[in-house]
Design a protein around this motif. Structure first.
Motif, PDB file in Angstrom:
ATOM      1  N   ASP A   6       0.820  -1.220   0.000  1.00  0.00           N
ATOM      2  CA  ASP A   6       0.000   0.000   0.000  1.00  0.00           C
ATOM      3  C   ASP A   6       0.855   1.271   0.000  1.00  0.00           C
ATOM      4  N   ARG A   7       2.189   1.114   0.177  1.00  0.00           N
ATOM      5  CA  ARG A   7       3.061   2.289   0.163  1.00  0.00           C
ATOM      6  C   ARG A   7       3.787   2.441  -1.179  1.00  0.00           C
ATOM      7  N   ARG A   8       3.421   1.628  -2.146  1.00  0.00           N
ATOM      8  CA  ARG A   8       4.061   1.734  -3.467  1.00  0.00           C
ATOM      9  C   ARG A   8       3.587   2.995  -4.191  1.00  0.00           C
ATOM     10  N   THR A   9       4.522   3.579  -4.953  1.00  0.00           N
ATOM     11  CA  THR A   9       4.217   4.804  -5.701  1.00  0.00           C
ATOM     12  C   THR A   9       4.152   4.552  -7.204  1.00  0.00           C
ATOM     13  N   GLY A  10       4.598   3.398  -7.642  1.00  0.00           N
ATOM     14  CA  GLY A  10       4.674   3.102  -9.073  1.00  0.00           C
ATOM     15  C   GLY A  10       6.073   3.271  -9.631  1.00  0.00           C
ATOM     16  N   ASP A  11       6.979   3.837  -8.829  1.00  0.00           N
ATOM     17  CA  ASP A  11       8.365   4.023  -9.275  1.00  0.00           C
ATOM     18  C   ASP A  11       9.265   2.827  -8.934  1.00  0.00           C
ATOM     19  N   GLU A  12       8.721   1.825  -8.257  1.00  0.00           N
ATOM     20  CA  GLU A  12       9.516   0.655  -7.859  1.00  0.00           C
ATOM     21  C   GLU A  12       9.943  -0.137  -9.101  1.00  0.00           C
ATOM     22  N   GLN A  13      11.057  -0.831  -8.978  1.00  0.00           N
ATOM     23  CA  GLN A  13      11.611  -1.572 -10.126  1.00  0.00           C
ATOM     24  C   GLN A  13      11.652  -3.069  -9.844  1.00  0.00           C
ATOM     25  N   ASP A  14      11.238  -3.855 -10.836  1.00  0.00           N
ATOM     26  CA  ASP A  14      11.351  -5.312 -10.722  1.00  0.00           C
ATOM     27  C   ASP A  14      12.827  -5.714 -10.717  1.00  0.00           C
ATOM     28  N   PHE A  15      13.105  -6.837 -10.071  1.00  0.00           N
ATOM     29  CA  PHE A  15      14.483  -7.362 -10.051  1.00  0.00           C
ATOM     30  C   PHE A  15      14.515  -8.731 -10.716  1.00  0.00           C
ATOM     31  N   ARG A  16      15.499  -8.930 -11.565  1.00  0.00           N
ATOM     32  CA  ARG A  16      15.694 -10.235 -12.205  1.00  0.00           C
ATOM     33  C   ARG A  16      17.148 -10.656 -12.036  1.00  0.00           C
ATOM     34  N   MET A  17      17.341 -11.905 -11.702  1.00  0.00           N
ATOM     35  CA  MET A  17      18.707 -12.416 -11.580  1.00  0.00           C
ATOM     36  C   MET A  17      19.367 -12.417 -12.955  1.00  0.00           C
ATOM     37  N   PRO A  18      20.662 -12.126 -13.030  1.00  0.00           N
ATOM     38  CA  PRO A  18      21.350 -12.109 -14.327  1.00  0.00           C
ATOM     39  C   PRO A  18      21.570 -13.523 -14.858  1.00  0.00           C
ATOM     40  N   GLU A  19      21.867 -13.627 -16.126  1.00  0.00           N
ATOM     41  CA  GLU A  19      22.177 -14.932 -16.729  1.00  0.00           C
ATOM     42  C   GLU A  19      23.649 -15.282 -16.545  1.00  0.00           C
ATOM     43  N   ASP A  20      24.479 -14.253 -16.322  1.00  0.00           N
ATOM     44  CA  ASP A  20      25.921 -14.476 -16.201  1.00  0.00           C
ATOM     45  C   ASP A  20      26.414 -14.075 -14.816  1.00  0.00           C
ATOM     46  N   CYS A  21      27.517 -14.682 -14.413  1.00  0.00           N
ATOM     47  CA  CYS A  21      28.119 -14.403 -13.103  1.00  0.00           C
ATOM     48  C   CYS A  21      28.531 -12.936 -13.017  1.00  0.00           C
ATOM     49  N   PRO A  22      28.121 -12.220 -11.957  1.00  0.00           N
ATOM     50  CA  PRO A  22      28.480 -10.801 -11.840  1.00  0.00           C
ATOM     51  C   PRO A  22      29.975 -10.571 -11.612  1.00  0.00           C
ATOM     52  N   GLU A  23      30.715 -11.618 -11.290  1.00  0.00           N
ATOM     53  CA  GLU A  23      32.150 -11.476 -11.022  1.00  0.00           C
ATOM     54  C   GLU A  23      33.013 -11.842 -12.225  1.00  0.00           C
ATOM     55  N   CYS A  24      32.687 -12.982 -12.882  1.00  0.00           N
ATOM     56  CA  CYS A  24      33.577 -13.450 -13.947  1.00  0.00           C
ATOM     57  C   CYS A  24      32.906 -13.507 -15.321  1.00  0.00           C
ATOM     58  N   GLY A  25      31.577 -13.314 -15.366  1.00  0.00           N
ATOM     59  CA  GLY A  25      30.870 -13.307 -16.653  1.00  0.00           C
ATOM     60  C   GLY A  25      30.500 -14.677 -17.184  1.00  0.00           C
ATOM     61  N   SER A  26      30.853 -15.753 -16.454  1.00  0.00           N
ATOM     62  CA  SER A  26      30.489 -17.100 -16.906  1.00  0.00           C
ATOM     63  C   SER A  26      28.987 -17.311 -16.758  1.00  0.00           C
ATOM     64  N   GLU A  27      28.445 -18.211 -17.560  1.00  0.00           N
ATOM     65  CA  GLU A  27      27.009 -18.482 -17.520  1.00  0.00           C
ATOM     66  C   GLU A  27      26.631 -19.119 -16.183  1.00  0.00           C
ATOM     67  N   LEU A  28      25.538 -18.623 -15.586  1.00  0.00           N
ATOM     68  CA  LEU A  28      25.040 -19.195 -14.340  1.00  0.00           C
ATOM     69  C   LEU A  28      24.148 -20.388 -14.641  1.00  0.00           C
ATOM     70  N   VAL A  29      24.214 -21.401 -13.788  1.00  0.00           N
ATOM     71  CA  VAL A  29      23.395 -22.602 -14.001  1.00  0.00           C
ATOM     72  C   VAL A  29      22.633 -22.912 -12.725  1.00  0.00           C
ATOM     73  N   ARG A  30      21.527 -23.622 -12.892  1.00  0.00           N
ATOM     74  CA  ARG A  30      20.769 -24.118 -11.749  1.00  0.00           C
ATOM     75  C   ARG A  30      20.872 -25.630 -11.774  1.00  0.00           C
ATOM     76  N   LEU A  31      21.647 -26.184 -10.819  1.00  0.00           N
ATOM     77  CA  LEU A  31      21.845 -27.624 -10.796  1.00  0.00           C
ATOM     78  C   LEU A  31      20.565 -28.341 -10.384  1.00  0.00           C
ATOM     79  N   GLU A  32      20.476 -29.596 -10.733  1.00  0.00           N
ATOM     80  CA  GLU A  32      19.281 -30.388 -10.463  1.00  0.00           C
ATOM     81  C   GLU A  32      18.948 -30.370  -8.971  1.00  0.00           C
TER      82      GLU A  32
END
Length: 668
Positions: free
Chosen positions: A389-415
């Motif tokens: 109820d305190r949202r103004t409409g300026d809030e931003q969605d967050f999405r996890m990146p596809e690549d590692c933020p440190e080395c740029g390698s592709e991120l994976v989700r193991l089984e």
């Protein structure tokens, strides 16, 4: 004044000053003004200056702070200082009681004590004289802080009976002392302490005891580590004995006949805790009978006969300004909420864990949201929910990146995993975090190599793997920011000292997946050195009780790597020990002893040996000592005042020995 007169005067002053200090700091009932105490103390100082040979370790003058230390020495606890399991609500308390009831029937009671929010310490007395004080550390190894603990005036430097004993307690900073300390810091434009607990811990880890002496710390003693020679048979009796010996215990404790009384006690203190002159963060509940405590035993980390009820978490509202990502040593990418700073549960919180992407989606968390943050004691702050109820409409969605933020390698989700993971073994973040883990307290425990120093060394390219730590030179370290000659010398000494650690510390420090500190010790005990472990098959690993398929696979896979073999050889070349230094597990088939392979229970009071010594000797001869009598028990050793265990052994027709027969067999 001649020496004989001086001796008598010193003795009289010791007695007077100790009595006045006890009345003031333990009983909280001073009988003389502070000025009179100070006058007598100055008189004693003058006499000791004139006759230095009359200055003794237990003199009241020895509390003012000794010489500055170079570093803290390590201390191995004779009896481990285990941490307590937690209860967070009434259901948890009833579950704890149910487990006690299953083992003990109806014949048991509890002792409830306030859980002081301070620093756990252990005090050693030799023939009645305070000889050593140590921090809890990792529960097995602590740090010698005797000089700082001597500055706490409620700790007796000598007790009235010539006992050799170890007692445990919680050192803390009263609220008044904390407020005065922070006021002084603010006047000097220094950053204040976040809470009294941090202030107490920081004070006791000062190398200059005079700083600790200026902080007005206090202590409550809560247990005797080894009651062998005291005749005490219950926890409440132990606390009464501490009172009689002049120690300061918390008088708010209560003996409760059942869990209903425990719950009433807990509920009462939830409301009353703000009125106390010191901080508490919960209630400790212990089984009163020491015999039942021994029967219930412990897990690797916690006693089964005690639990810490944690007060309900505090919740506050603040702004979530951003979400940052961090990469751990196993490659897991964790989102962290960056918050508008807010006070909660006694500390200022600016960050909170968001765990993983699924949780962010489930709670619909956006950057710019006002969120409810919860924190209880030491628990990492977490975001509970969003105030939509305190949202103004300026809030931003967050999405996890596809690549590692440190080395740029592709991120994976193991089984079967929720987390995203970077699987690049050369990812700098993983390497850096692995280095931080390697030097940490439960691993190689290298003082002076904290997170900041490791990050700096890594950034400068001075270390890229753990073997590089042992190649560091003084000239390289002196070039780093805030590294003077003395701190560099101390760091190099700590690195050198770590080379002699037992294998389990190295094994845990290497960061093998699924291998924690306890498993590292088990593997080290079983295989003896790193070469034997490296050659072990999965079958050999899973043959060990505590090692499952997943851990065995991880160990085999780790040691199959070529780079690991190279690393081990580099560590050996640097002089790092790769052998296990503790006692190896005794195998019954290798021992020619009556006790080999037998399950034995000790009960009652053993006059000549003591139960701890008897247990150690039996285990050295291949026996297994347990806390409860069952059909699997082969032998019961019954000392004086043996109770229900003796009756049960006779009912099950189990062989029973007295202490004389035990001694005869041990001395064969």
């Amino acid at each position: 004044m001649d020496i004989k007169s001086a001796e008598q005067k010193v003795s009289d002053l010791h007695n007077l000053l100790n009595q006045y200090s006890y009345e003031y700091h333990v009983l909280d009932k001073p009988s003389v003004p502070d000025a009179e105490y100070d006058r007598l103390l100055n008189e004693l100082i003058d006499i000791e200056n004139e006759f230095p040979e009359l200055k003794t370790p237990d003199s009241p003058t020895q509390r003012v702070g000794g010489s500055i230390l170079e570093a803290f020495q390590k201390v191995e606890h004779r009896t481990p200082m285990l941490s307590l399991g937690n209860a967070f609500n009434e259901d948890d308390l009833r579950d704890f009681d149910r487990k006690i009831s299953q083992a003990a029937g109806e014949d048991y009671s509890y002792v409830c004590e306030l859980k002081i929010d301070g620093l756990a310490v252990s005090l050693r007395y030799e023939d009645g004289l305070f000889s050593q004080g140590a921090t809890r550390g990792d529960g097995t190894i602590g740090e010698d802080i005797t000089a700082n603990l001597k500055t706490i005036k409620s700790i007796p430097l000598r007790i009235p009976e010539p006992l050799t004993m170890e007692v445990r307690g919680e050192a803390f900073m009263p609220k008044k002392s904390f407020e005065a300390l922070n006021s002084a810091k603010e006047e000097r434009e220094e950053e204040p302490f976040a809470n009294p607990r941090n202030a107490a811990a920081g004070s006791l880890r000062q190398l200059d005891p005079r700083i600790a002496a200026s902080r007005n710390l206090d202590i409550f003693l809560y247990s005797i580590a080894d009651t062998g020679g005291t005749g005490v048979i219950s926890h409440s009796e132990g606390l009464d004995l501490l009172d009689r010996l002049g120690f300061k215990t918390n008088k708010e404790r209560k003996r409760c006949k059942d869990i209903e009384e425990v719950i009433q006690y807990v509920e009462g203190w939830v409301e009353r805790r703000p009125d106390l002159p010191y901080d508490i963060d919960g209630i400790v509940i212990k089984v009163d009978s020491l015999e039942l405590q021994e029967e219930l035993g412990t897990t690797a980390k916690s006693p089964r006969w005690a639990v810490a009820y944690k007060f309900p978490a505090e919740e506050v509202v603040t702004l979530l300004k951003d979400i940052e990502l961090s990469v751990g040593r196993t490659g897991v990418v964790t989102p962290t909420a960056i918050l508008e700073p807010v006070r909660v549960a006694g500390t200022t919180v600016q960050r909170a864990s968001l765990h993983n992407e699924d949780l962010i989606r489930e709670k619909d968390i956006k950057i710019g949201d006002y969120v409810v943050v919860k924190k209880a004691g030491d628990i990492i702050p977490e975001v509970v929910n969003v105030l939509e109820d305190r949202r103004t409409g300026d809030e931003q969605d967050f999405r996890m990146p596809e690549d590692c933020p440190e080395c740029g390698s592709e991120l994976v989700r193991l089984e079967e995993e929720v987390a995203l993971r970077c699987i690049n073994p050369k990812c700098p973040a993983q390497i850096r975090e692995g280095l931080i883990h390697f030097v940490s307290r439960n691993a190689m425990n290298i003082d002076g190599l904290g997170e900041k120093v490791i990050s700096q060394l890594f950034k400068e390219g001075l270390i890229v793997d753990v073997a590089d730590i042992y190649r560091l030179e003084k000239e390289q370290l002196l070039q780093l920011e805030r590294m003077g000659e003395k701190s560099v010398d101390n760091l190099l000494k700590a690195i050198e000292a770590s080379k002699s650690n037992s294998l389990e510390r190295l094994l845990f420090g290497l960061g093998i997946r699924h291998v924690g500190a306890k498993a590292a010790k088990t593997l080290s005990q079983e295989f003896g050195n790193i070469d034997h472990l490296r050659d072990a098959s999965k079958e050999a690993l899973t043959a060990i009780n505590e090692i499952g398929d997943k851990m065995a696979d991880a160990v085999v896979a780790y040691f199959e790597k070529e780079e690991v073999a190279e690393l081990i050889e580099e560590l050996k070349s640097a002089g790092v020990n790769t052998e296990y230094k503790g006692p190896r597990p005794v195998k019954a088939e290798d021992i020619d002893s009556y006790f080999a392979g037998k399950t034995i229970v000790l009960t009652g009071k053993l006059e000549k040996l003591g139960r701890n010594e008897a247990k150690q000797k039996i285990e050295e001869l291949g026996g297994k000592v347990t806390g409860s009598v069952s059909k699997k028990t082969d032998l019961l050793i019954a000392g004086e005042d043996a109770g229900s265990k003796l009756a049960k052994a006779e009912e099950l027709e189990i062989e029973v020995w007295d202490e004389e027969k035990l001694l005869g067999e041990l001395n064969r």
